[in-house]
Design an enzyme around this catalytic site. Structure first.
Site, PDB file in Angstrom:
ATOM      1  N   ARG A 262      -0.214 -64.218  26.113  1.00 58.57           N
ATOM      2  CA  ARG A 262       0.303 -65.159  26.996  1.00 58.57           C
ATOM      3  C   ARG A 262       0.070 -64.728  28.412  1.00 58.57           C
ATOM      4  NH1 ARG A 262       5.701 -67.044  23.821  1.00 58.57           N
ATOM      5  NH2 ARG A 262       4.763 -67.839  21.842  1.00 58.57           N
ATOM      6  N   ARG A 277       8.859 -58.591  27.475  1.00 57.46           N
ATOM      7  CA  ARG A 277       8.005 -59.571  27.987  1.00 57.46           C
ATOM      8  C   ARG A 277       6.367 -59.157  28.377  1.00 57.46           C
ATOM      9  NH1 ARG A 277       9.601 -64.822  29.128  1.00 57.46           N
ATOM     10  NH2 ARG A 277      11.891 -63.949  29.399  1.00 57.46           N
ATOM     11  N   GLU A 349      16.614 -63.792  22.860  1.00 55.19           N
ATOM     12  CA  GLU A 349      15.688 -64.641  21.705  1.00 55.19           C
ATOM     13  C   GLU A 349      14.723 -63.535  21.067  1.00 55.19           C
ATOM     14  OE1 GLU A 349      12.142 -67.491  21.685  1.00 55.19           O
ATOM     15  OE2 GLU A 349      13.106 -67.377  23.608  1.00 55.19           O
ATOM     16  N   SER A 352      12.170 -68.575  17.705  1.00 58.95           N
ATOM     17  CA  SER A 352      12.319 -69.689  17.732  1.00 58.95           C
ATOM     18  C   SER A 352      11.736 -70.518  16.608  1.00 58.95           C
ATOM     19  CB  SER A 352      11.550 -70.300  19.022  1.00 58.95           C
ATOM     20  OG  SER A 352      12.699 -70.316  20.283  1.00 58.95           O
ATOM     21  N   ARG A 391      10.015 -57.301  19.968  1.00 59.68           N
ATOM     22  CA  ARG A 391      11.520 -57.424  20.395  1.00 59.68           C
ATOM     23  C   ARG A 391      12.110 -56.879  19.095  1.00 59.68           C
ATOM     24  NH1 ARG A 391      12.656 -62.920  24.053  1.00 59.68           N
ATOM     25  NH2 ARG A 391      10.890 -62.219  25.593  1.00 59.68           N
TER      26      ARG A 391
END
Length: 430
Positions: A262, A277, A349, A352, A391
């Site tokens: 990403r 991130r 988070e 999801s 994560r």
């Protein structure tokens, strides 16, 4: 993508749902373009009928020797052919414009989704586990003494630039162990089918799951035109792209461990330290493909699959339902699972889980044949992290940190780590 017929039949409901998401009413714009397209198609069909009639009449005029009438009708046939070609080309352009517009409109939330503007309006559904209390001030993952030898941001920056990490030694092995543990759990306990997929896909696959056209800047494209997947949701969901499957074959529950890429175009200045991130990371992704009646129940099931990973690792978390203003583009409802990070003293988070209804299936033209017969219907799709591996590594390190700089490791990982129960302060497995 949305069903144009549903918008025609219920424009006010369509606008109300978009407004709940914080967007603008779109039905008037959509229906005006649709009406223009339909009018052009109708005009082309009328011209085609007139051409056919003139051609028939020309044949009759020639048969009776009326040369003047024959020549006039031949000229009319030629003119109609030109008109029809022009109208069909314009109708095709209008059809493309309508499809492009529909492609950029987000999915509609379920009625049960709480209304709100941003993450502050999300609603907590549950909490599991109690955040540990420390006799010292806990630090972030990259500050733990035992982690530093195995988490190298400086070398990664020389190799690739910012937002990359080089893992090595015990930390790299722990990262790999987490991915293997997640896969094994989902395969043996949850009945998901292990899948290995490419990380380069065609543009049609990114269109199919909704990453394109709206979010192209968030992903990477090669010079040859392939796209690097931001998640294996893209490949797993598109396994039914263009397919007509039997309802008896549903649900299809898939899981894959993959590299993900990403650009993080919209996150400038956020989480710039550590590996929270990154441009390149790994996820264990779950995808379910169901019939039209099973999606909501499957969403609850998939949420439970992701939560089970954190419970097995003894990591405190909370599960929230995202409000209308915080949901992703393709979702009808999303559960976020947020793991407790002592170094940040907050929940972050880690997964999801989204139910997309038939939104992606319309883009992919993926349908199923009902068992009882009848017209094929679009499949319904779901996706969710089970979990983001990096994560999860962060959460394991921060929750297990000890005052001496070592890290206590979850017992379920011992079989993947040669029996090791901790990461020592000098970066070894013990």
């Amino acid at each position: 993508m949305h069903d144009i017929r549903a918008i025609r039949e219920n424009p006010d409901e369509f606008d109300a749902a978009l407004t709940r998401r914080g967007g603008d009413a779109m039905s008037a714009q959509v229906l005006a373009l649709d009406a223009e397209r339909r009018a052009m198609i109708a005009a082309a069909e009328t011209a085609q009928a007139e051409q056919n009639r003139a051609s028939k009449d020309a044949g009759a005029a020639k048969g009776r020797g009326d040369d003047a009438e024959f020549q006039r009708l031949r000229q009319l046939v030629t003119e109609k052919k030109t008109d029809i070609a022009r109208m069909q080309a314009e109708a095709a352009l209008l059809d493309d414009r309508l499809r492009d517009l529909l492609m950029q409109i987000p999915n509609l939330p379920l009625d049960s989704v709480p209304e709100g503007r941003d993450e502050d309006d999300n609603v907590e559904l549950k909490r599991w586990g109690t955040p540990a209390t420390f006799d010292f001030t806990p630090v972030e993952h990259f500050e733990i003494a035992g982690v530093r030898p195995g988490m190298d941001f400086e070398t990664a920056a020389r190799l690739s630039g910012s937002r990359f990490v080089l893992l090595k030694g015990a930390v790299a092995r722990l990262h790999r162990a987490l991915a293997q543990f997640m896969l094994d759990l989902h395969i043996t306990r949850h009945g998901l089918e292990e899948t290995w997929t490419p990380v380069l896909v065609l543009e049609a696959m990114m269109l199919g799951t909704g990453q394109l056209p709206k979010f192209g800047e968030d992903s990477y494209q090669t010079r040859e035109g392939h796209w690097l997947i931001p998640t294996s949701e893209v490949t797993l969901t598109n396994t039914v792209h263009g397919e007509l499957v039997e309802q008896a074959s549903l649900p299809r529950r898939l899981v894959a461990h993959s590299q993900c890429f990403r650009s993080e175009a919209g996150s400038a200045g956020r989480d710039t330290t550590g590996m929270l991130r990154q441009h390149q990371f790994e996820k264990v992704e779950m995808v379910s493909i169901t019939d039209a009646d099973s999606g909501v129940d499957e969403h609850a099931r998939m949420t439970g699959c992701a939560e089970a990973v954190l419970q097995a690792l003894d990591l405190p978390y909370r599960t929230v339902v995202l409000c209308t203003g915080d949901m992703g583009f393709g979702a009808r409802i999303t559960h976020d699972i947020e793991v407790w990070l002592p170094g940040q003293h907050r929940y972050r988070e880690i997964s999801s889980i989204s139910y997309c209804g038939d939104f992606q299936a319309r883009r992919m033209n993926a349908r199923y044949r009902p068992e009882g017969g009848g017209k094929p219907e679009f499949v319904h799709t779901l996706n969710g992290s089970g979990l983001a591996v990096g994560r999860t590594l962060i959460a394991v390190l921060e929750n297990g940190q000890q005052q001496d700089g070592s890290v206590r490791l979850p017992a379920v990982l011992a079989p993947y780590l040669g029996g090791a129960a901790r990461l020592t302060a000098d970066g070894k497995l013990d």
